[in-house]
Design a protein around this motif. Structure first.
Motif, short mmCIF file in Angstrom:
data_model
loop_
_atom_site.label_atom_id
_atom_site.label_comp_id
_atom_site.label_asym_id
_atom_site.label_seq_id
_atom_site.Cartn_x
_atom_site.Cartn_y
_atom_site.Cartn_z
N LYS A 152 16.99 -7.30 -11.52
CA LYS A 152 17.71 -6.50 -10.45
C LYS A 152 16.85 -5.78 -9.67
O LYS A 152 17.23 -4.97 -8.93
N LEU A 153 15.49 -5.58 -9.91
CA LEU A 153 14.66 -4.89 -9.30
C LEU A 153 13.53 -5.73 -9.14
O LEU A 153 12.63 -6.00 -10.05
N TRP A 154 13.01 -5.99 -8.01
CA TRP A 154 11.75 -6.65 -7.47
C TRP A 154 10.88 -5.65 -6.57
O TRP A 154 11.70 -4.91 -5.68
N ALA A 155 9.58 -5.42 -6.82
CA ALA A 155 9.16 -4.57 -6.14
C ALA A 155 7.74 -5.23 -5.62
O ALA A 155 6.99 -5.92 -6.15
N ARG A 156 7.34 -4.79 -4.33
CA ARG A 156 5.97 -4.93 -3.82
C ARG A 156 5.17 -3.83 -3.40
O ARG A 156 5.75 -2.92 -2.60
N LEU A 157 3.96 -3.47 -3.70
CA LEU A 157 3.07 -2.52 -3.58
C LEU A 157 2.41 -2.77 -2.26
O LEU A 157 1.64 -3.78 -2.21
N VAL A 158 2.79 -2.30 -1.18
CA VAL A 158 2.23 -2.52 0.22
C VAL A 158 0.92 -2.00 0.50
O VAL A 158 0.35 -2.83 1.20
N ALA A 159 0.79 -0.84 0.06
CA ALA A 159 -0.61 -0.16 0.27
C ALA A 159 -0.72 1.07 -0.87
O ALA A 159 0.37 1.47 -1.37
N GLY A 160 -1.86 1.12 -1.35
CA GLY A 160 -2.21 2.53 -2.07
C GLY A 160 -1.94 2.17 -3.31
O GLY A 160 -2.33 0.85 -3.71
N LYS A 161 -1.89 3.27 -4.34
CA LYS A 161 -1.77 2.92 -5.58
C LYS A 161 -0.39 3.55 -6.21
O LYS A 161 -0.16 4.68 -5.82
N GLY A 162 -0.04 2.83 -7.19
CA GLY A 162 1.36 3.30 -7.81
C GLY A 162 1.73 2.42 -8.83
O GLY A 162 1.42 1.27 -8.77
N TRP A 163 2.38 3.02 -9.89
CA TRP A 163 3.17 2.12 -10.88
C TRP A 163 2.03 1.28 -11.67
O TRP A 163 2.48 0.29 -11.90
N GLY A 164 0.90 1.82 -11.94
CA GLY A 164 -0.10 1.24 -12.47
C GLY A 164 -0.79 0.15 -11.59
O GLY A 164 -1.52 -0.62 -12.34
N ALA A 165 -0.77 0.12 -10.68
CA ALA A 165 -1.25 -1.08 -9.59
C ALA A 165 -1.78 -0.55 -8.44
O ALA A 165 -1.81 0.71 -8.11
N GLU A 166 -2.66 -1.51 -7.71
CA GLU A 166 -3.47 -1.02 -6.46
C GLU A 166 -3.37 -2.23 -5.51
O GLU A 166 -3.65 -3.13 -5.93
N ALA A 167 -2.86 -1.91 -4.46
CA ALA A 167 -2.99 -2.90 -3.11
C ALA A 167 -4.48 -3.19 -2.81
O ALA A 167 -5.16 -2.11 -2.67
N LYS A 168 -4.67 -4.40 -2.35
CA LYS A 168 -5.78 -4.57 -1.70
C LYS A 168 -5.89 -4.19 -0.36
O LYS A 168 -6.42 -5.19 0.63
N VAL A 169 -5.61 -3.16 -0.03
CA VAL A 169 -5.71 -2.62 1.52
C VAL A 169 -6.63 -1.42 1.33
O VAL A 169 -6.30 -0.44 0.73
#
Length: 298
Positions: A152-169
């Motif tokens: 019921k929830l899909w998420a994409r980290l677009v930029a920066g850091k959060g939720w234990g992840a980091e985007a390659k931007v």
């Protein structure tokens, strides 16, 4: 928990509408985010007028961040980049000491179709406002995704850091920018790790702290506590924020900590001293006359 709710203000850009959210009189910035426009949604018929295209124009002191839910836009700039952006990708253009670019709708003009997305501006931090201009496109492989076990929830980290992840931007200050797609009844939590946080509802409705947020609304949250969202309907939510970068002036397409620097950029554009994109002809958007006064933002 909710400090302020901002309703989008619809603006016609000469062929399609955008919802202007930031800057807003009572809240000019959220973290480094100094500008936030909701583009569309709009269904184009093939062959629509070229006036919809955004002609070459300048920027200083910021990065533009383009992210689409539907459609395609072709970016052209003065550092030589020509790049079509598709849903699930990020176009990150760093203006720094100065860049010019255009945005074209060539594929949609040929084929017709839906266009829907977000364009945001991120102010560059002190000491980096005059860095060299640059452009990067990032595909889905650079942008971490997550889905809850119930789907019921899909998420994409677009930029920066959060939720234990980091985007390659390559961002220039601590920030986060995330796309949530929720099904009715789905839940998601915005952590408390950044001092300035907001959420924009692009589609549907969500409930936060006993309040319903509807499409076209941005909620700005008080610091210090996690924020729980529950989707009242299927919904698309963009989450954004980070560490503040300090007060900024904004006038037309220019952002700076110095009003004098904006005056210089205006003079440079008016005098034709800023290079246009090679891939464009010599058309451009002139400096508005008289230009609006530069307003400090924080």
């Amino acid at each position: 928990m909710i400090e302020l709710v901002i309703d989008q203000r619809r603006k016609d850009l000469g062929g399609f509408e955008v919802g202007r959210v930031l800057p807003y009189a009572k809240r000019r910035m959220v973290g480094p985010f100094v500008f936030f426009d909701h583009m569309g949604p709009v269904a184009f018929q093939a062959g629509f007028d070229r006036k919809v295209d955004v002609r070459p124009h300048p920027h200083i002191g910021l990065s533009t961040v383009t992210y689409l839910f539907d459609g395609e836009i072709t970016h052209r700039d003065s550092v030589g980049a020509i790049q079509a952006i598709h849903p699930g990708e990020v176009n990150w253009m760093t203006a720094g000491r100065g860049i010019t670019h255009s945005e074209r709708f060539e594929t949609l003009r040929a084929q017709g179709g839906k266009m829907h997305g977000i364009q945001a501006w991120v102010a560059l931090p002190d000491g980096q406002e005059e860095i060299d201009p640059a452009f990067a496109n990032h595909g889905p492989a650079d942008l971490p995704t997550f889905e809850t076990p119930d789907g019921k929830l899909w998420a994409r980290l677009v930029a920066g850091k959060g939720w234990g992840a980091e985007a390659k931007v390559a961002t220039r200050s601590p920030m986060f920018y995330c796309h949530w797609r929720l099904k009715a009844g789905g839940q998601g939590e915005l952590p408390a790790e950044y001092p300035e946080r907001a959420a924009y509802v692009a589609e549907g409705e969500v409930e936060v702290a006993g309040q319903t947020l509807r499409a076209g609304q941005m909620a700005v949250f008080a610091p210090g506590e996690p924020v729980l969202f529950t989707a009242a309907t299927d919904a698309i939510v963009m989450l954004l924020g980070g560490e503040p970068v300090g007060p900024r002036f904004i006038e037309w397409n220019f952002v700076s900590s110095s009003k004098e620097r904006i005056e210089q950029a205006k003079a440079d554009w008016r005098a034709g001293r800023m290079k246009l994109p090679d891939a464009d002809d010599q058309e451009f958007i002139p400096l508005p006359e008289p230009p609006p006064p530069a307003s400090p933002m924080s």
